[in-house]
Design an enzyme around this catalytic site. Structure first.
Site, PDB file in Angstrom:
ATOM      1  N   LYS A 152       0.258  -1.140   0.144  1.00 35.92           N
ATOM      2  CA  LYS A 152      -0.399   0.095   0.255  1.00 35.92           C
ATOM      3  C   LYS A 152       1.085   1.466  -0.423  1.00 35.92           C
ATOM      4  O   LYS A 152       1.660   1.666   0.508  1.00 35.92           O
ATOM      5  CB  LYS A 152      -1.364   0.417   1.356  1.00 35.92           C
ATOM      6  CG  LYS A 152      -0.247  -0.113   2.487  1.00 35.92           C
ATOM      7  CD  LYS A 152      -1.181   0.826   3.913  1.00 35.92           C
ATOM      8  CE  LYS A 152      -0.139   0.845   4.792  1.00 35.92           C
ATOM      9  NZ  LYS A 152      -1.212   2.081   5.851  1.00 35.92           N
ATOM     10  N   GLN A 153       0.032   2.326  -0.798  1.00 38.24           N
ATOM     11  CA  GLN A 153       1.103   3.738  -0.302  1.00 38.24           C
ATOM     12  C   GLN A 153       0.757   4.398   0.963  1.00 38.24           C
ATOM     13  O   GLN A 153      -0.978   4.630   0.884  1.00 38.24           O
ATOM     14  CB  GLN A 153       1.133   4.362  -1.629  1.00 38.24           C
ATOM     15  CG  GLN A 153       1.615   5.691  -1.673  1.00 38.24           C
ATOM     16  CD  GLN A 153       1.682   6.610  -2.686  1.00 38.24           C
ATOM     17  OE1 GLN A 153       1.888   5.025  -3.914  1.00 38.24           O
ATOM     18  NE2 GLN A 153       1.818   7.609  -2.532  1.00 38.24           N
TER      19      GLN A 153
ATOM     20  N   GLU B 111       2.903   8.559   3.617  1.00 37.77           N
ATOM     21  CA  GLU B 111       4.421   9.455   3.875  1.00 37.77           C
ATOM     22  C   GLU B 111       5.280   7.872   3.557  1.00 37.77           C
ATOM     23  O   GLU B 111       6.907   8.406   3.213  1.00 37.77           O
ATOM     24  CB  GLU B 111       5.337   9.678   5.055  1.00 37.77           C
ATOM     25  CG  GLU B 111       5.256   8.916   6.681  1.00 37.77           C
ATOM     26  CD  GLU B 111       6.016   9.614   7.474  1.00 37.77           C
ATOM     27  OE1 GLU B 111       7.245  10.487   7.117  1.00 37.77           O
ATOM     28  OE2 GLU B 111       5.982   8.705   8.705  1.00 37.77           O
ATOM     29  N   ALA B 112       4.937   6.834   2.875  1.00 38.85           N
ATOM     30  CA  ALA B 112       5.714   5.633   2.745  1.00 38.85           C
ATOM     31  C   ALA B 112       5.341   4.592   1.978  1.00 38.85           C
ATOM     32  O   ALA B 112       3.905   4.672   1.943  1.00 38.85           O
ATOM     33  CB  ALA B 112       6.576   4.930   3.484  1.00 38.85           C
TER      34      ALA B 112
ATOM     35  N   VAL C 187       4.815   0.436   1.408  1.00 39.72           N
ATOM     36  CA  VAL C 187       5.068  -0.624   1.760  1.00 39.72           C
ATOM     37  C   VAL C 187       4.838  -1.443   1.047  1.00 39.72           C
ATOM     38  O   VAL C 187       4.082  -1.811   0.075  1.00 39.72           O
ATOM     39  CB  VAL C 187       3.549  -0.701   3.041  1.00 39.72           C
ATOM     40  CG1 VAL C 187       4.822  -1.966   4.224  1.00 39.72           C
ATOM     41  CG2 VAL C 187       3.285   0.506   4.310  1.00 39.72           C
TER      42      VAL C 187
ATOM     43  N   LYS D 182       9.875  -0.715   4.196  1.00 36.18           N
ATOM     44  CA  LYS D 182       9.120   0.537   4.058  1.00 36.18           C
ATOM     45  C   LYS D 182       9.946   1.586   3.461  1.00 36.18           C
ATOM     46  O   LYS D 182      11.176   2.011   4.101  1.00 36.18           O
ATOM     47  CB  LYS D 182       8.823   0.909   5.889  1.00 36.18           C
ATOM     48  CG  LYS D 182       7.729   2.097   5.795  1.00 36.18           C
ATOM     49  CD  LYS D 182       7.363   2.543   7.880  1.00 36.18           C
ATOM     50  CE  LYS D 182       6.881   3.603   7.217  1.00 36.18           C
ATOM     51  NZ  LYS D 182       6.039   3.847   8.760  1.00 36.18           N
TER      52      LYS D 182
ATOM     53  N   ASP E  81       1.773   9.675  16.374  1.00 36.46           N
ATOM     54  CA  ASP E  81       0.554   9.183  15.000  1.00 36.46           C
ATOM     55  C   ASP E  81      -0.178   7.971  15.694  1.00 36.46           C
ATOM     56  O   ASP E  81       0.221   7.166  14.942  1.00 36.46           O
ATOM     57  CB  ASP E  81       1.601   9.268  14.011  1.00 36.46           C
ATOM     58  CG  ASP E  81       0.895   9.041  13.180  1.00 36.46           C
ATOM     59  OD1 ASP E  81      -0.249   9.713  13.221  1.00 36.46           O
ATOM     60  OD2 ASP E  81       0.848   8.648  12.027  1.00 36.46           O
TER      61      ASP E  81
END
Lengths: 335, 234
Positions: B24-25, B28-29, B31, B44, B143
């Site tokens: 997945k996107q 911020e990264a 994966v 990541k 977060d």
């Protein structure tokens, strides 16, 4: 056919707008502009609004080419905002509603921005970035509320920009943010500033006190120019905003972004958001200064939606409030 | 100019990642999922964000990669469940770590549970307990959302794993811990409507488990008030 007139005056803009079933018939506005280095005080702002509200109202009716009898509902900003300006405009709305024998409707200012943005851009179910002088929120709709996923934990982004403008004595005409944007285009050097993102929340007070503290030192030592500071401040603030918007999108699985609020007409912010959206194949919706900046039509539009779903505000409940969160309103006009 | 070794390393990483599955996107990264030295791994990759000024971009990305590695290590040393880190590449800002196979996010777990009318009290208690331990180690996650917590299979065992430490830092201040909980509270309640009771169970379990909870909860109340009372103009 439903025609709603909206009165807005929660900050330094006074606007009256008329909406007929998704069509903006008129939307005149005036702005209270203070000298460079000064912000706008509630009592002076209220005085400004009182002095021109009737003129703006006349203009709105004339331009829309309608009579008061054609209007179905009178909407006004109930809050949030500055107390004195809110009162000065609510009184006019209350008065005309009684004169014209029309129902009255108190509207949440933030909801006004969102509904206007949706109307103008046609965005279906966007993640909303609401950025203005008093608000910084990332909002997404679910189960009859506009839910706040992220927001500033101290001052609003527009407030940070406005107060920075005062430090450098950047003119408030037409708006401090606009002038910062123009100066930033000539900035070259990137000055590193604090960057504070906490999950989907942001904090701007640290950046402001840092730059308030350092600006004059850096300028007098020739380390950078005022333009460089404008550029660096914008780059930093907007990167934070785009980041929390992207976080909220990833969290909610959303593929649309809508930017609303006065800071939302900043082209650099829109550019950065556009790049982010492209990277995740999402779509950006934004509007220009006519609808981003506070205006009467946005109150009329939210009022139109509310009125059609059965809302009305009895005269005795037609008060205003300085604090009125976006998520306090039950959204009855969406699934 | 970048040296030859660095550009070689970038090239190798690109080739390696191309052979993995993009899971997945995130915000911020990207994966990726695949094998790393024979182990089930996720990679990541903090790819450059082109909307940011290059100087800001480089600083943030590097800092977050480092912070993530450090915080996870600190958590694991203290017995707080987080994925095993296999390798960190600072040139390409990639973290290679354990793939929590068959896991679900707490977000999805709660959504399914709500649909089926299942009780979430135990889960709330579990989350509270683990966060208390994390804060007692002075790790601020930065977060906390229900997307950043996983459940290992079988999910009903509530074997919780914390992930996504990119915004984390080390602090003993009740203020930082309070804000950490505030961030979670907002994400929790906005993602999962009508879960106020569950969240208060979470806080209760946090208070009961942490040695230093009372100033933190006091700060949380303070931070909430900041949110509520903020004058909102414009």
């Amino acid at each position: 056919m439903t025609i709603v007139i909206g009165f807005e005056g929660s900050a330094n803009k006074i606007g009256v707008g008329i909406i007929q079933d998704g069509k903006v018939l008129s939307n005149p506005r005036r702005t209270y502009i203070t000298p460079p280095g000064q912000g706008f005080l509630p009592s002076d702002t209220a005085r400004h609004h009182r002095s021109c509200v009737l003129e703006v109202l006349h203009e709105a009716l004339e331009e829309a080419k309608i009579q008061p009898k054609d209007i179905d509902c009178v909407a006004y900003t109930k809050g949030p905002g500055m107390g004195a300006p809110l009162v000065s405009v609510a009184i006019v709305a209350r008065t005309v509603a009684q004169l014209w024998k029309k129902p009255l409707l108190g509207v949440n200012h933030c909801i006004g921005h969102i509904e206007m943005g949706r109307l103008i851009t046609g965005a279906e179910n966007p993640t909303v970035l609401y950025v203005s002088g008093g608000n910084t929120q990332v909002i997404s709709y679910s189960e009859h509320r506009y839910r706040i996923f992220g927001e500033t934990i101290d001052i609003a982004v527009g407030n940070c920009l406005d107060r920075f403008a005062r430090v450098l004595k950047i003119p408030n005409d037409p708006s401090p943010g606009y002038n910062i944007e123009q100066m930033a285009k000539k900035g070259k050097k990137f000055v590193e500033l604090p960057y504070t993102v906490k999950g989907m929340d942001v904090s701007f007070s640290g950046i402001l006190s840092y730059i308030e503290d350092m600006a004059h030192k850096m300028l007098s030592s020739g380390e950078c120019t005022p333009e460089d500071l404008c550029f660096s401040l914008q780059e930093t603030l907007f990167a934070m905003l785009v980041e929390i918007t992207e976080r909220a999108m990833a969290h909610c699985g959303s593929q649309e972004v809508l930017i609303v609020g006065g800071v939302g007409c900043n082209v650099r912010l829109q550019e950065m958001m556009e790049i982010m959206c492209k990277e995740r194949s999402a779509k950006l919706f934004a509007t220009d200064e006519r609808f981003c900046i506070d205006n009467g039509a946005m109150i009329a539009q939210a009022g139109w939606e509310m009125f059609r779903s059965g809302h009305m505000t009895p005269l005795e409940d037609s008060w205003i409030t300085q604090r009125y969160r976006t998520d306090e309103v039950e959204v009855t006009w969406r699934d | 100019m970048e040296c030859q070794a660095e550009s070689d390393s970038r090239q190798r990483t690109r080739e390696y990642l191309a052979g993995l599955k993009l899971l997945k996107q995130g915000a911020e990264a990207r994966v990726y999922q695949g094998k790393f030295l024979g182990k089930a791994a996720v990679v990541k990759e903090r790819f450059p964000k082109t909307y940011r000024h290059p100087a800001l971009e480089e600083k943030l990305t590097h800092r977050r990669t480092a912070q993530e590695g450090r915080a996870i290590l600190r958590c694991r040393k203290a017995g707080i469940p987080a994925p095993v880190i296999y390798f960190v590449d600072y040139v390409t800002n990639c973290i290679y770590m354990e793939d929590i196979e068959g896991s679900v996010t707490v977000r999805d777990y709660i959504m399914t549970a709500q649909k089926n009318g299942r009780n979430l009290h135990d889960l709330a208690e579990k989350i509270g307990k683990i966060l208390a331990r994390m804060h007692d180690e002075d790790v601020i996650h930065g977060d906390l959302t229900t997307s950043n917590m996983l459940l290992r299979p079988p999910h009903q065992d509530l074997d919780l794993v914390l992930i996504d430490f990119g915004l984390s830092f080390i602090s003993a201040l009740p203020e930082d811990k309070g804000v950490d909980l505030y961030v979670l509270e907002k994400a929790f309640l906005s993602t999962h409507p009508n879960t106020e009771e569950i969240f208060s169970a979470l806080l209760k379990s946090y208070s009961a488990s942490s040695k230093k909870s009372s100033p933190v909860i006091k700060k949380l109340d303070e931070v909430r008030l900041r949110g509520r009372k903020r004058s909102m103009i414009g």
